[in-house]
Design a protein around this motif. Structure first.
Motif, short mmCIF file in Angstrom:
data_model
loop_
_atom_site.label_atom_id
_atom_site.label_comp_id
_atom_site.label_asym_id
_atom_site.label_seq_id
_atom_site.Cartn_x
_atom_site.Cartn_y
_atom_site.Cartn_z
N GLU A 88 0.71 -1.17 0.04
CA GLU A 88 0.01 -0.28 -0.10
C GLU A 88 0.99 1.33 -0.12
O GLU A 88 1.86 1.19 0.62
N THR A 89 0.49 2.31 -0.88
CA THR A 89 1.27 3.45 -0.99
C THR A 89 0.53 4.62 -0.40
O THR A 89 -0.74 4.64 -0.79
N ASP A 90 1.19 5.60 0.04
CA ASP A 90 0.78 7.10 0.34
C ASP A 90 1.27 7.88 -0.52
O ASP A 90 2.51 8.29 -0.44
N PRO A 91 0.71 8.35 -1.65
CA PRO A 91 1.24 9.08 -2.47
C PRO A 91 1.57 10.50 -2.11
O PRO A 91 2.19 11.28 -2.86
N ASN A 92 1.09 11.13 -1.11
CA ASN A 92 1.42 12.34 -0.47
C ASN A 92 1.83 12.16 1.07
O ASN A 92 1.01 12.45 1.90
#
Length: 177
Positions: A88-92
């Motif tokens: 899972e990524t957090d783009p910000n």
């Protein structure tokens, strides 16, 4: 916790230990265990990742994470072995969120809005060759949600590491299909 329930927990843990020790005497395992490490070559944060269900750490943008125990791989490598990487990524990751009136922690509404931008990814990756020992399984997260892995005892960024991509890679305007 009362003494009795604490004693029951100790007995349960002792029983588990005996089962594990008994398993060790049954001969050589069909699996090798090694640390699970990650390298993030992107500007997004990796909130978590896993390899075939074995959990890895979170990793900051352009950062490292690891030393998590353990990734289990077959003792004998064979061509065509594949495994599933989920992350899972957090783009910000550096967003400044509105705080609670108390000042402690982010405002729930602001956090929910931020979290709605998290992205889940899955990749099926071929397992690179390894000998009869496994130092670590190192997972590299590259732009365009690409993944590379290494089973080398040489950890990134060693010049001997098989993965040579720079740590701070730029996202492409259009990702290849």
């Amino acid at each position: 916790m009362s003494y009795l329930s604490g004693s029951a927990v100790c007995q349960w843990l002792g029983g588990c230990l005996l089962v594990l020790l008994a398993g060790c005497s049954l001969g050589e395992s069909k699996f090798l265990g090694g640390d699970l490490n990650g390298v993030n070559h992107t500007s997004a944060a990796i909130n978590y990742f896993s390899v075939n269900g074995y959990g890895g750490p979170n990793i900051s943008p352009h950062g490292y994470g690891g030393g998590m125990c353990c990734a289990m791989l077959p003792r004998q490598w064979q061509p065509g072995l594949k495994f599933k990487v989920e992350w899972e990524t957090d783009p910000n990751p550096y967003a400044r969120l509105k705080r609670k009136p108390s000042g402690y922690g982010p405002d729930e509404e602001a956090y929910a809005k931020h979290k709605a931008n998290y992205q889940q990814h899955i990749a099926i990756v071929e397992l690179p060759p390894y000998e009869d020992r496994l130092c670590a399984l190192e997972v590299h997260f590259l732009p365009c949600n690409q993944v590379k892995v290494s089973t080398s005892c040489w950890r990134y960024p060693s010049p001997n590491s098989p993965i040579k991509e720079p740590l701070e890679m730029k996202e492409l305007a259009v990702c290849p299909k």
